[in-house]
Design a protein around this motif. Sequence first.
Motif, PDB file in Angstrom:
ATOM      1  N   ALA A 128     -72.240  96.733 -51.113  1.00  0.00           N
ATOM      2  CA  ALA A 128     -72.116  96.505 -52.556  1.00  0.00           C
ATOM      3  C   ALA A 128     -70.713  96.840 -53.046  1.00  0.00           C
ATOM      4  O   ALA A 128     -70.141  96.113 -53.861  1.00  0.00           O
ATOM      5  CB  ALA A 128     -73.157  97.334 -53.305  1.00  0.00           C
ATOM      6  N   LEU A 129     -70.143  97.929 -52.531  1.00  0.00           N
ATOM      7  CA  LEU A 129     -68.828  98.373 -52.995  1.00  0.00           C
ATOM      8  C   LEU A 129     -67.684  97.621 -52.334  1.00  0.00           C
ATOM      9  O   LEU A 129     -66.619  97.469 -52.930  1.00  0.00           O
ATOM     10  CB  LEU A 129     -68.675  99.877 -52.746  1.00  0.00           C
ATOM     11  N   GLU A 130     -67.868  97.171 -51.101  1.00  0.00           N
ATOM     12  CA  GLU A 130     -66.777  96.483 -50.404  1.00  0.00           C
ATOM     13  C   GLU A 130     -66.805  94.974 -50.602  1.00  0.00           C
ATOM     14  O   GLU A 130     -65.756  94.337 -50.572  1.00  0.00           O
ATOM     15  CB  GLU A 130     -66.839  96.788 -48.910  1.00  0.00           C
ATOM     16  N   TYR A 131     -67.988  94.420 -50.795  1.00  0.00           N
ATOM     17  CA  TYR A 131     -68.114  92.966 -50.879  1.00  0.00           C
ATOM     18  C   TYR A 131     -68.600  92.499 -52.254  1.00  0.00           C
ATOM     19  O   TYR A 131     -67.926  91.721 -52.918  1.00  0.00           O
ATOM     20  CB  TYR A 131     -69.063  92.452 -49.805  1.00  0.00           C
ATOM     21  N   PHE A 132     -69.784  92.958 -52.668  1.00  0.00           N
ATOM     22  CA  PHE A 132     -70.406  92.386 -53.859  1.00  0.00           C
ATOM     23  C   PHE A 132     -69.498  92.530 -55.084  1.00  0.00           C
ATOM     24  O   PHE A 132     -69.274  91.555 -55.810  1.00  0.00           O
ATOM     25  CB  PHE A 132     -71.762  93.052 -54.148  1.00  0.00           C
ATOM     26  N   VAL A 133     -68.997  93.735 -55.321  1.00  0.00           N
ATOM     27  CA  VAL A 133     -68.142  93.975 -56.494  1.00  0.00           C
ATOM     28  C   VAL A 133     -66.912  93.075 -56.480  1.00  0.00           C
ATOM     29  O   VAL A 133     -66.508  92.529 -57.511  1.00  0.00           O
ATOM     30  CB  VAL A 133     -67.714  95.459 -56.558  1.00  0.00           C
ATOM     31  N   TYR A 134     -66.333  92.876 -55.296  1.00  0.00           N
ATOM     32  CA  TYR A 134     -65.060  92.156 -55.204  1.00  0.00           C
ATOM     33  C   TYR A 134     -65.213  90.634 -55.200  1.00  0.00           C
ATOM     34  O   TYR A 134     -64.220  89.913 -55.145  1.00  0.00           O
ATOM     35  CB  TYR A 134     -64.280  92.648 -53.983  1.00  0.00           C
TER      36      TYR A 134
ATOM     37  N   GLY B   7     -53.636  98.140 -39.116  1.00  0.00           N
ATOM     38  CA  GLY B   7     -52.329  97.740 -39.626  1.00  0.00           C
ATOM     39  C   GLY B   7     -52.201  97.832 -41.126  1.00  0.00           C
ATOM     40  O   GLY B   7     -51.215  97.391 -41.694  1.00  0.00           O
ATOM     41  N   GLY B   8     -53.205  98.410 -41.787  1.00  0.00           N
ATOM     42  CA  GLY B   8     -53.128  98.546 -43.242  1.00  0.00           C
ATOM     43  C   GLY B   8     -53.676  97.334 -43.958  1.00  0.00           C
ATOM     44  O   GLY B   8     -53.812  96.260 -43.395  1.00  0.00           O
ATOM     45  N   ILE B   9     -54.022  97.505 -45.215  1.00  0.00           N
ATOM     46  CA  ILE B   9     -54.519  96.419 -46.038  1.00  0.00           C
ATOM     47  C   ILE B   9     -53.335  95.620 -46.556  1.00  0.00           C
ATOM     48  O   ILE B   9     -52.303  96.194 -46.890  1.00  0.00           O
ATOM     49  CB  ILE B   9     -55.322  96.972 -47.217  1.00  0.00           C
ATOM     50  N   PRO B  10     -53.446  94.293 -46.629  1.00  0.00           N
ATOM     51  CA  PRO B  10     -52.340  93.508 -47.186  1.00  0.00           C
ATOM     52  C   PRO B  10     -51.993  93.948 -48.601  1.00  0.00           C
ATOM     53  O   PRO B  10     -52.870  94.436 -49.313  1.00  0.00           O
ATOM     54  CB  PRO B  10     -52.884  92.072 -47.193  1.00  0.00           C
ATOM     55  N   PRO B  11     -50.744  93.798 -49.022  1.00  0.00           N
ATOM     56  CA  PRO B  11     -50.349  94.210 -50.373  1.00  0.00           C
ATOM     57  C   PRO B  11     -51.015  93.347 -51.436  1.00  0.00           C
ATOM     58  O   PRO B  11     -51.464  92.243 -51.166  1.00  0.00           O
ATOM     59  CB  PRO B  11     -48.828  93.992 -50.363  1.00  0.00           C
ATOM     60  N   ASN B  12     -51.036  93.891 -52.643  1.00  0.00           N
ATOM     61  CA  ASN B  12     -51.494  93.157 -53.830  1.00  0.00           C
ATOM     62  C   ASN B  12     -52.981  92.844 -53.826  1.00  0.00           C
ATOM     63  O   ASN B  12     -53.424  91.968 -54.548  1.00  0.00           O
ATOM     64  CB  ASN B  12     -50.710  91.854 -54.013  1.00  0.00           C
ATOM     65  N   LEU B  13     -53.763  93.540 -53.003  1.00  0.00           N
ATOM     66  CA  LEU B  13     -55.213  93.351 -53.071  1.00  0.00           C
ATOM     67  C   LEU B  13     -55.753  94.289 -54.143  1.00  0.00           C
ATOM     68  O   LEU B  13     -56.237  95.360 -53.862  1.00  0.00           O
ATOM     69  CB  LEU B  13     -55.853  93.640 -51.709  1.00  0.00           C
ATOM     70  N   GLU B  14     -55.639  93.863 -55.387  1.00  0.00           N
ATOM     71  CA  GLU B  14     -55.874  94.771 -56.497  1.00  0.00           C
ATOM     72  C   GLU B  14     -57.359  94.869 -56.786  1.00  0.00           C
ATOM     73  O   GLU B  14     -58.153  94.064 -56.366  1.00  0.00           O
ATOM     74  CB  GLU B  14     -55.119  94.291 -57.740  1.00  0.00           C
ATOM     75  N   LEU B  15     -57.706  95.864 -57.585  1.00  0.00           N
ATOM     76  CA  LEU B  15     -59.092  96.025 -58.026  1.00  0.00           C
ATOM     77  C   LEU B  15     -59.505  94.830 -58.874  1.00  0.00           C
ATOM     78  O   LEU B  15     -58.723  94.327 -59.635  1.00  0.00           O
ATOM     79  CB  LEU B  15     -59.230  97.284 -58.881  1.00  0.00           C
TER      80      LEU B  15
ATOM     81  N   LYS C  31     -59.412  91.494 -47.368  1.00  0.00           N
ATOM     82  CA  LYS C  31     -58.678  90.241 -47.179  1.00  0.00           C
ATOM     83  C   LYS C  31     -59.530  89.043 -47.570  1.00  0.00           C
ATOM     84  O   LYS C  31     -59.070  88.115 -48.257  1.00  0.00           O
ATOM     85  CB  LYS C  31     -58.248  90.137 -45.717  1.00  0.00           C
ATOM     86  N   ASP C  32     -60.793  89.050 -47.144  1.00  0.00           N
ATOM     87  CA  ASP C  32     -61.695  87.924 -47.414  1.00  0.00           C
ATOM     88  C   ASP C  32     -61.917  87.733 -48.912  1.00  0.00           C
ATOM     89  O   ASP C  32     -61.840  86.612 -49.425  1.00  0.00           O
ATOM     90  CB  ASP C  32     -63.031  88.170 -46.704  1.00  0.00           C
ATOM     91  N   LEU C  33     -62.175  88.815 -49.619  1.00  0.00           N
ATOM     92  CA  LEU C  33     -62.471  88.696 -51.045  1.00  0.00           C
ATOM     93  C   LEU C  33     -61.226  88.412 -51.874  1.00  0.00           C
ATOM     94  O   LEU C  33     -61.298  87.734 -52.902  1.00  0.00           O
ATOM     95  CB  LEU C  33     -63.180  89.952 -51.542  1.00  0.00           C
ATOM     96  N   HIS C  34     -60.076  88.896 -51.425  1.00  0.00           N
ATOM     97  CA  HIS C  34     -58.827  88.546 -52.109  1.00  0.00           C
ATOM     98  C   HIS C  34     -58.578  87.040 -51.986  1.00  0.00           C
ATOM     99  O   HIS C  34     -58.193  86.387 -52.959  1.00  0.00           O
ATOM    100  CB  HIS C  34     -57.660  89.334 -51.510  1.00  0.00           C
TER     101      HIS C  34
END
Length: 279
Positions: free
Chosen positions: A200-206, A271-279, A18-21
């Motif tokens: 690195a995979l959850e924050y840095f890349v995004y 509750g799941g990840i919000p929609p449209n949080l694409e790669l 959510k934060d990086l989106h």
Amino acid sequence: DATNEPVPKPKRSFYAAKDLHKYRHKYPKLKELRYQNDFSNLRFYMNKIPLKPDGVYVEEILNKWKGDYEKLENNHNYIQWLFPLREQGLNFYAKELTTYEIEEFKKTKEALRRYILAYKMMLEFFGIKLVDKTGNVARAANWQERFLHLNESQHNYLRITRILKSLGELGYEGFKVPLVKFLLQEALVEQTMPNMKQSALEYFVYTIRERKERRRLLRFAQHHYRPLEHFIWGPPRKQKTGEGNAVNNSTSVTPKHTKDTVATSMVPGNGGIPPNLEL
């Protein structure tokens, strides 16, 4: 023998996605039109005002704190001033950037010169050196002791995320890919900082805004990730059912993913990840 113990499968962080989106897609904020900006971040970098609450000017930080790893490690007030964002940090004295201030900052050579010096200072603190004007990085002379420290002091991963975000705000988006690729290499291939791989995979890349670049880095990470079956590509997309209702796709990741399918392990209870949080 610890190697015989099953390795727990990592979970995708709801907060990280959510934060990086938000960082990539929801700036600038609409309230900026009504926000009276005093350009405090730019004035700080022009050496006209000190950071609060410490009362230290940027020139003193750049000249006297460089190489003082204990001070850089233990002081938690300076990082929001050195690497400002369009979001509030833990130091409530530090002001959020606005688009107006960003445009002025990017036109001010003196501020940009100091900003890059601050970046180089923090890289050295992490055991890394900036090798050219395009943002390429390499191990610094002190890399062994600093990587050992960085592998254990995981609060610095939050600092790295902030630095990456800030680079993108102030005109240095191109610096981010070389740094993230370097950190993935150290975490996954060289295994000098294995504790960093999740951040690195959850924050840095995004933090990287260009989707192609993110996917390239994720492919690199997948190639080197062990165990491979634990690799997570990213947040799930919403898929339409035959009745037109959206459902989460949260199937397990397999190496034979399709181009547009993004799957993950869901964090229980989020509750799941919000929609449209694409790669």
